[in-house]
Design a protein around this motif. Structure first.
Motif, PDB file in Angstrom:
ATOM      1  N   VAL A  15     -24.072   2.673  18.601  1.00 41.48           N
ATOM      2  CA  VAL A  15     -24.930   3.716  18.048  1.00 41.48           C
ATOM      3  C   VAL A  15     -24.952   4.917  19.001  1.00 41.48           C
ATOM      4  CG1 VAL A  15     -27.074   2.729  19.042  1.00 41.48           C
ATOM      5  CG2 VAL A  15     -27.230   4.149  17.017  1.00 41.48           C
ATOM      6  N   VAL A  16     -24.962   6.112  18.416  1.00 42.84           N
ATOM      7  CA  VAL A  16     -25.187   7.333  19.200  1.00 42.84           C
ATOM      8  C   VAL A  16     -26.415   7.994  18.607  1.00 42.84           C
ATOM      9  CG1 VAL A  16     -24.285   9.598  19.875  1.00 42.84           C
ATOM     10  CG2 VAL A  16     -22.705   7.673  19.604  1.00 42.84           C
ATOM     11  N   ALA A  17     -27.419   8.256  19.439  1.00 41.94           N
ATOM     12  CA  ALA A  17     -28.654   8.829  18.895  1.00 41.94           C
ATOM     13  C   ALA A  17     -29.458   9.515  19.987  1.00 41.94           C
ATOM     14  CB  ALA A  17     -29.505   7.713  18.268  1.00 41.94           C
ATOM     15  N   PRO A  18     -30.216  10.574  19.605  1.00 43.54           N
ATOM     16  CA  PRO A  18     -31.146  11.126  20.585  1.00 43.54           C
ATOM     17  C   PRO A  18     -32.180  10.060  20.914  1.00 43.54           C
ATOM     18  CG  PRO A  18     -31.509  12.118  18.422  1.00 43.54           C
ATOM     19  CD  PRO A  18     -30.305  11.239  18.308  1.00 43.54           C
ATOM     20  N   THR A  19     -32.476   9.927  22.183  1.00 45.34           N
ATOM     21  CA  THR A  19     -33.262   8.788  22.664  1.00 45.34           C
ATOM     22  C   THR A  19     -34.259   9.276  23.699  1.00 45.34           C
ATOM     23  OG1 THR A  19     -31.297   7.415  22.348  1.00 45.34           O
ATOM     24  CG2 THR A  19     -32.980   6.532  23.820  1.00 45.34           C
ATOM     25  N   LEU A  20     -35.475   8.740  23.662  1.00 44.44           N
ATOM     26  CA  LEU A  20     -36.438   9.073  24.711  1.00 44.44           C
ATOM     27  C   LEU A  20     -36.319   8.040  25.820  1.00 44.44           C
ATOM     28  CD1 LEU A  20     -39.588  10.145  22.655  1.00 44.44           C
ATOM     29  CD2 LEU A  20     -37.992  11.600  23.903  1.00 44.44           C
ATOM     30  N   VAL A  21     -36.144   8.520  27.042  1.00 49.08           N
ATOM     31  CA  VAL A  21     -36.060   7.608  28.187  1.00 49.08           C
ATOM     32  C   VAL A  21     -37.214   7.917  29.141  1.00 49.08           C
ATOM     33  CG1 VAL A  21     -33.576   7.183  28.056  1.00 49.08           C
ATOM     34  CG2 VAL A  21     -34.386   9.132  29.329  1.00 49.08           C
ATOM     35  N   PRO A  22     -37.838   6.878  29.746  1.00 50.90           N
ATOM     36  CA  PRO A  22     -38.937   7.136  30.683  1.00 50.90           C
ATOM     37  C   PRO A  22     -38.472   8.052  31.818  1.00 50.90           C
ATOM     38  CG  PRO A  22     -38.722   4.779  30.224  1.00 50.90           C
ATOM     39  CD  PRO A  22     -37.536   5.449  29.602  1.00 50.90           C
ATOM     40  N   LEU A  23     -39.370   8.898  32.305  1.00 48.38           N
ATOM     41  CA  LEU A  23     -38.972   9.840  33.364  1.00 48.38           C
ATOM     42  C   LEU A  23     -38.495   9.101  34.614  1.00 48.38           C
ATOM     43  CD1 LEU A  23     -41.773  12.531  32.947  1.00 48.38           C
ATOM     44  CD2 LEU A  23     -39.361  12.731  32.303  1.00 48.38           C
ATOM     45  N   SER A  24     -38.920   7.835  34.774  1.00 47.38           N
ATOM     46  CA  SER A  24     -38.497   7.055  35.945  1.00 47.38           C
ATOM     47  C   SER A  24     -37.117   6.407  35.740  1.00 47.38           C
ATOM     48  CB  SER A  24     -39.522   5.952  36.212  1.00 47.38           C
ATOM     49  OG  SER A  24     -39.648   5.157  35.027  1.00 47.38           O
ATOM     50  N   HIS A  25     -36.560   6.502  34.507  1.00 48.35           N
ATOM     51  CA  HIS A  25     -35.264   5.877  34.200  1.00 48.35           C
ATOM     52  C   HIS A  25     -34.138   6.730  34.799  1.00 48.35           C
ATOM     53  CE1 HIS A  25     -31.901   4.376  31.795  1.00 48.35           C
ATOM     54  NE2 HIS A  25     -32.674   3.370  31.425  1.00 48.35           N
ATOM     55  N   PRO A  26     -33.082   6.080  35.341  1.00 57.22           N
ATOM     56  CA  PRO A  26     -32.004   6.885  35.954  1.00 57.22           C
ATOM     57  C   PRO A  26     -31.372   7.891  34.986  1.00 57.22           C
ATOM     58  CG  PRO A  26     -31.451   4.528  35.954  1.00 57.22           C
ATOM     59  CD  PRO A  26     -32.876   4.634  35.548  1.00 57.22           C
ATOM     60  N   LEU A  27     -31.342   7.585  33.687  1.00 56.02           N
ATOM     61  CA  LEU A  27     -30.720   8.543  32.754  1.00 56.02           C
ATOM     62  C   LEU A  27     -31.571   9.800  32.580  1.00 56.02           C
ATOM     63  CD1 LEU A  27     -29.242   6.247  29.929  1.00 56.02           C
ATOM     64  CD2 LEU A  27     -28.026   7.318  31.827  1.00 56.02           C
ATOM     65  N   ALA A  28     -32.899   9.691  32.841  1.00 53.74           N
ATOM     66  CA  ALA A  28     -33.760  10.873  32.715  1.00 53.74           C
ATOM     67  C   ALA A  28     -33.501  11.857  33.856  1.00 53.74           C
ATOM     68  CB  ALA A  28     -35.230  10.460  32.706  1.00 53.74           C
ATOM     69  N   ALA A  29     -33.014  11.312  34.987  1.00 51.36           N
ATOM     70  CA  ALA A  29     -32.747  12.179  36.144  1.00 51.36           C
ATOM     71  C   ALA A  29     -31.483  13.007  35.935  1.00 51.36           C
ATOM     72  CB  ALA A  29     -32.599  11.311  37.393  1.00 51.36           C
ATOM     73  N   LEU A  30     -30.722  12.671  34.888  1.00 51.62           N
ATOM     74  CA  LEU A  30     -29.449  13.354  34.645  1.00 51.62           C
ATOM     75  C   LEU A  30     -29.704  14.706  33.983  1.00 51.62           C
ATOM     76  CD1 LEU A  30     -26.511  12.245  34.995  1.00 51.62           C
ATOM     77  CD2 LEU A  30     -26.461  12.158  32.530  1.00 51.62           C
ATOM     78  N   ARG A  31     -29.358  15.765  34.679  1.00 51.47           N
ATOM     79  CA  ARG A  31     -29.669  17.088  34.159  1.00 51.47           C
ATOM     80  C   ARG A  31     -28.365  17.886  33.964  1.00 51.47           C
ATOM     81  NH1 ARG A  31     -34.351  18.263  33.787  1.00 51.47           N
ATOM     82  NH2 ARG A  31     -33.967  20.484  33.850  1.00 51.47           N
ATOM     83  N   LEU A  32     -28.529  19.072  33.391  1.00 52.44           N
ATOM     84  CA  LEU A  32     -27.408  19.989  33.174  1.00 52.44           C
ATOM     85  C   LEU A  32     -26.236  19.282  32.483  1.00 52.44           C
ATOM     86  CD1 LEU A  32     -27.829  21.908  36.537  1.00 52.44           C
ATOM     87  CD2 LEU A  32     -28.748  22.505  34.280  1.00 52.44           C
ATOM     88  N   GLN A  33     -24.997  19.621  32.879  1.00 55.97           N
ATOM     89  CA  GLN A  33     -23.853  19.114  32.106  1.00 55.97           C
ATOM     90  C   GLN A  33     -23.332  17.774  32.636  1.00 55.97           C
ATOM     91  OE1 GLN A  33     -23.880  21.618  34.224  1.00 55.97           O
ATOM     92  NE2 GLN A  33     -21.869  22.274  34.906  1.00 55.97           N
ATOM     93  N   TYR A  34     -24.111  17.127  33.489  1.00 49.62           N
ATOM     94  CA  TYR A  34     -23.618  15.881  34.087  1.00 49.62           C
ATOM     95  C   TYR A  34     -23.530  14.749  33.060  1.00 49.62           C
ATOM     96  CZ  TYR A  34     -23.305  17.788  38.681  1.00 49.62           C
ATOM     97  OH  TYR A  34     -22.893  18.531  39.750  1.00 49.62           O
ATOM     98  N   ASN A  35     -22.642  13.799  33.330  1.00 51.22           N
ATOM     99  CA  ASN A  35     -22.463  12.607  32.499  1.00 51.22           C
ATOM    100  C   ASN A  35     -22.849  11.384  33.323  1.00 51.22           C
ATOM    101  OD1 ASN A  35     -19.575  12.979  30.285  1.00 51.22           O
ATOM    102  ND2 ASN A  35     -21.233  14.375  30.677  1.00 51.22           N
ATOM    103  N   ALA A  36     -23.208  10.306  32.637  1.00 54.01           N
ATOM    104  CA  ALA A  36     -23.481   9.051  33.339  1.00 54.01           C
ATOM    105  C   ALA A  36     -23.185   7.887  32.417  1.00 54.01           C
ATOM    106  CB  ALA A  36     -24.934   8.985  33.787  1.00 54.01           C
ATOM    107  N   LEU A  37     -22.820   6.778  33.017  1.00 54.06           N
ATOM    108  CA  LEU A  37     -22.648   5.552  32.242  1.00 54.06           C
ATOM    109  C   LEU A  37     -23.378   4.428  32.969  1.00 54.06           C
ATOM    110  CD1 LEU A  37     -21.079   4.619  29.639  1.00 54.06           C
ATOM    111  CD2 LEU A  37     -19.516   3.495  31.222  1.00 54.06           C
TER     112      LEU A  37
END
Ligand SMILES: NC(=O)c1ccc[n+]([C@@H]2O[C@H](COP(=O)([O-])OP(=O)(O)OC[C@H]3O[C@@H](n4cnc5c(N)ncnc54)[C@H](OP(=O)(O)O)[C@@H]3O)[C@@H](O)[C@H]2O)c1
Length: 432
Positions: A268-290
């Motif tokens: 699934v690909v979907a807009p998702t809310l992640v807690p601000l403490s989650h590592p994916l929330a720290a990802l800003r600008l054009q950066y990618n993460a897996l």
């Protein structure tokens, strides 16, 4: 063999940088490989102009037609950096059928022609590598293929599109989506036509590549749910941050089940809310993460630049060096197994949901929405009605308790059929 001949198709953003680095660092590569990596041919509609701009010697053959190069060039390894689908498909199949090694950074090609490409590689004993096709310079594919070969990958959650992450994270700073998109285009990482990015289909193609690499099966684009960031508004971002302590991200997820012979996956690909403490929330600008979930090593996160000439050519060069070392070492090609992939529905996946509706201020409107959720077996954790001066409709934000995706989708459909609810809305799953 003390020389390995390389041919590059496509002298655009990534191709030019790849050729430049291949030539600038040839002494270093020769020392590492114990053999010379020799560029013998390039192909591009503007091959003559680009070769001149790159200062290529006349000994390097220029082709206007990449297919012509694929058929004729005396190269051991062909690099496809054309972009698009049909020309890369013909180019790649021609090189593989000649038994030549192929490096590509083309997620669209792999997502749409996975079975053909891997089949041609298998049938002809040819090698194929495609690190640059997912998350640019972040070595996620090699990690999934090699580093976890003694482990079991249970699933991945990725932010695989820089443009949407730029828009969402800049939105948190008060920048409108239109202004953020213009800036992303000016900086050169957003496409002129951003439809594939915004709609989630660019991330979906990368999910197909990841699923193929992990299972050997073809996760066809269009076979799993994909939604984009278009409905996410400044109001949603503010509400998520201030009231829920969460940030919106476009998250592409895979969950693996079954076994090696009969692999199964939900995607699934979907807009998702992640807690601000989650590592994916720290990802800003054009950066990618897996974020990779494994059975033994636990959770690991890979983070870096997912696009651009430098990061992508870094991945392409790594592929060239790895395949060259295998060819020079006489290693047999590590053929990708051909598996039939069982696609499981993500409808049983459990999460809480955020739903913003525009509701006409009529008696009983909220009760009908609550009924639709209750009838589908979804219970409400919180409901908030925004005060809007002079409006006939008001924004209503609902947060649900954890519920199966299928149940939430059923309720959403019914809510949107209510006369008191406008069609424009925003729904996001919430990560724990
Ligand atoms: N750019 C990135 O940051 C990035 C990141 C990850 C992966 N990738 C992938 O890398 C590949 C290359 O991307 P790019 O950004 O370098 O693309 P690009 O700048 O558009 O370069 C492609 C080049 O190939 C030429 N070309 C395409 N089709 C051709 C054909 N049929 N015959 C002759 N020449 C042809 C184009 O010529 P014309 O301009 O005349 O069409 C252009 O010079 C794509 O698959 C892309 O998805 C790119």
């Amino acid at each position: 063999m003390n020389v390995l001949n390389v041919a590059v198709a496509g002298l655009g953003t990534v191709g030019r940088e790849t050729v430049r680095l291949l030539r600038a660092r040839r002494a270093e590569f020769k020392e590492r490989l114990g053999a010379e990596l020799r560029l013998v041919a390039v192909a591009d509609r503007g091959a003559i102009r680009e070769a001149r701009a790159l200062g290529l010697p006349s000994s390097i053959t220029r082709y206007r037609d990449p297919l012509d190069m694929a058929r004729r060039a005396e190269a051991d390894l062909f690099v496809e950096l054309l972009g698009g689908l049909e020309a890369p498909r013909r180019f790649s199949l021609t090189t593989l059928r000649r038994g030549k090694a192929l490096v590509t950074a083309n997620k669209r090609l792999l997502a749409h022609a996975w079975a053909d490409i891997m089949g041609a590689a298998r049938d002809n004993g040819a090698r194929v590598a495609f690190e640059g096709s997912v998350a640019g310079g972040i070595p996620v594919l090699r990690a999934l293929e090699l580093s976890f070969s003694g482990d079991r990958v249970l699933g991945v959650d990725g932010i695989l599109n820089g443009t949407t992450n730029y828009i969402l994270s800049q939105g948190e700073e008060g920048v409108t989506p239109e202004a953020a998109l213009r800036e992303a285009q000016r900086l050169g990482f957003a496409e002129k036509d951003p439809t594939m990015d915004l709609s989630g289909h660019d991330a979906a193609q990368k999910l197909s590549v990841l699923a193929g690499l992990v299972t050997g099966g073809w996760l066809k684009p269009g076979a799993f749910p994909v939604s984009g960031i278009e409905p996410v508004s400044a109001r949603d971002l503010t509400f998520a941050r201030e009231r829920l302590g969460m940030a919106a991200r476009l998250v592409a997820s895979l969950r693996f089940s079954g076994n090696t012979e009969a692999p199964a996956v939900s995607a699934v690909v979907a807009p998702t809310l992640v807690p601000l403490s989650h590592p994916l929330a720290a990802l800003r600008l054009q950066y990618n993460a897996l974020l990779v979930h494994t059975a033994s090593a636990g959770d690991l996160m890979f983070y870096g630049q997912g696009a651009g000439a430098g990061p992508t050519s870094s991945a392409v060069l790594a592929d060239i060096l790895v395949l060259s070392r295998d060819i020079l070492g006489g290693l047999p090609p590590a053929a990708m197994a051909a598996r039939k992939l069982i696609l499981t529905s993500p409808d049983d996946t459990i999460s809480s949901y955020y739903l913003r509706l525009e509701v006409f201020d009529r008696p009983g409107a909220l009760a009908r929405i609550a009924d639709a959720l209750a009838d589908a077996g979804v219970s409400i954790a919180a409901i908030h009605q925004e005060q809007v001066a002079g409006g006939r409709s008001v924004p209503v934000m609902i947060v649900t308790h954890p519920a199966a995706r299928g149940r939430f989708e059923k309720a959403r459909k019914r809510i949107l059929s209510l006369a008191s609810v406008k069609p424009a809305h925003c729904a996001m799953r919430m990560m724990a």
